[in-house]
Design a protein around this motif. Structure first.
Motif, short mmCIF file in Angstrom:
data_model
loop_
_atom_site.label_atom_id
_atom_site.label_comp_id
_atom_site.label_asym_id
_atom_site.label_seq_id
_atom_site.Cartn_x
_atom_site.Cartn_y
_atom_site.Cartn_z
N VAL A 232 0.80 -1.11 0.07
CA VAL A 232 -0.06 -0.10 -0.02
C VAL A 232 0.85 1.28 -0.16
O VAL A 232 1.69 1.24 0.95
CB VAL A 232 -1.07 -0.01 1.12
CG1 VAL A 232 -1.94 1.39 1.48
CG2 VAL A 232 -1.84 -1.22 1.33
N ALA A 233 0.61 2.17 -0.99
CA ALA A 233 1.49 3.32 -0.91
C ALA A 233 0.88 4.37 -2.00
O ALA A 233 0.03 4.22 -2.78
CB ALA A 233 2.80 2.95 -1.70
N GLY A 234 0.97 5.69 -1.69
CA GLY A 234 0.39 6.72 -2.13
C GLY A 234 -0.83 7.36 -2.01
O GLY A 234 -1.43 7.80 -3.16
N ALA A 235 -1.56 7.01 -1.20
CA ALA A 235 -3.07 7.31 -1.03
C ALA A 235 -3.06 9.02 -1.04
O ALA A 235 -4.01 9.59 -1.26
CB ALA A 235 -3.60 7.22 0.41
N ARG A 236 -2.10 9.95 -0.78
CA ARG A 236 -2.24 11.27 -0.66
C ARG A 236 -2.47 11.77 -1.87
O ARG A 236 -3.18 13.11 -1.77
CB ARG A 236 -0.81 11.88 0.15
CG ARG A 236 -0.90 13.26 0.22
CD ARG A 236 0.22 13.90 0.59
NE ARG A 236 0.35 13.39 2.08
CZ ARG A 236 1.03 14.01 3.06
NH1 ARG A 236 1.48 15.45 2.89
NH2 ARG A 236 1.63 13.35 4.31
#
Length: 305
Positions: A232-236
């Protein structure tokens, strides 16, 4: 309350909140969104203040913080204070016109990348790299905006001597996933974790018994139901005006790091010979023609490019 307490690295608290936010109930989403979008205000609030701002109750604030993986509101507040204190206070360019717009996009992308991998679980990342190295067959699945990142990592893995397949269209991906076997790996790339075409490939790979590695921005998305290993990465980027740019950069970054980890773990004479053979072939492909009278028309060259 979650058994595992979330302790995001410096600068990663908002990314962590956004990665979990879609799985929360509406009242909890309001609380989490305020924390992610207005951290400077939240650090000055009490739990009751935050509840009022989110039009909910103080117990809901506490439950929301725990659902996010924190001990409670004070724990979340402390991490936001830490991140705000450590953040660089760079002055954005006030220049008008194209130059200022370009700088703003670059600054935003840089901020996204700086903390985008904060939510990646180290143990899951190591497991993913190990599974890819050991797999007899590797399939990359990703459509829409996630397609370019999947295609890019497939090429890099091949250049490292780790052959893999990356069909471009979703139907081919699903059909290929169906004929995978136990021990094979299917890397599924979907920033939203909800792309129906990509989910179909993930479901087919899982049904075939392959190890499914998901690359997404949200820890509790539909994709998580089909994966053995979730990165999981980069929701911003979801809260940024240039989300498509951010999504592609974060996926490319995470997959590139994964590719480097795989290359680092591949050893032995066979792997080294495979890498050199691919490099020699690549050199032959891109080499300029020998000075044997062959010429390339400038117009043709422009068309080929």
């Amino acid at each position: 309350m979650n058994a595992r307490i979330a302790e995001p690295p410096i600068g990663g608290t908002i990314d962590h909140i956004l990665s979990v936010l879609p799985s929360l109930i509406p009242s909890a989403q309001r609380v989490a969104r305020i924390c992610a979008e207005r951290p400077e205000q939240v650090v000055e609030m009490s739990g009751a203040d935050l509840a009022a701002a989110a039009d909910t109750s103080p117990p809901t604030v506490t439950r929301t913080c725990q659902a996010l993986g924190f001990q409670g509101f004070q724990h979340l507040r402390m991490l936001l204070v830490r991140d705000l204190g450590a953040a660089a206070r760079a002055t954005r360019s006030s220049e008008a016109g194209t130059a200022g717009w370009l700088q703003g996009i670059a600054d935003g992308a840089g901020e996204i990348l700086r903390t985008s991998l904060a939510s990646v679980d180290a143990a899951a990342f190591d497991a993913a790299a190990g599974a890819i190295v050991a797999a007899p067959r590797v399939l990359l699945a990703g459509t829409g905006a996630s397609g370019p990142a999947a295609q890019s990592i497939a090429l890099k893995l091949t250049m490292n001597g780790r052959p893999c397949e990356a069909p471009v269209d979703g139907v081919s991906q699903q059909l290929t996933a169906r004929v995978l076997r136990p021990g094979d790996v299917c890397i599924v790339v979907s920033s939203s974790g909800a792309n129906a075409v990509t989910l179909a490939a993930a479901a087919a790979a899982r049904e075939a018994g392959a190890t499914v590695i998901g690359v997404t921005s949200f820890s509790r998305s539909a994709l998580a139901d089909y994966t053995d290993i979730l990165l999981v990465a980069g929701a911003r980027f979801q809260s940024w005006d240039q989300g498509a740019v951010g999504a592609g950069l974060v996926q490319y970054l995470l997959l590139s790091v994964l590719q480097l980890a795989v290359a680092d773990r591949m050893d032995g004479d066979d792997a080294e010979r495979a890498r050199w053979a691919i490099r020699d072939e690549l050199g032959a492909i891109v080499a300029e023609p020998e000075d044997s009278g062959d010429t390339v028309d400038a117009g043709s060259a422009r068309g080929a490019s």
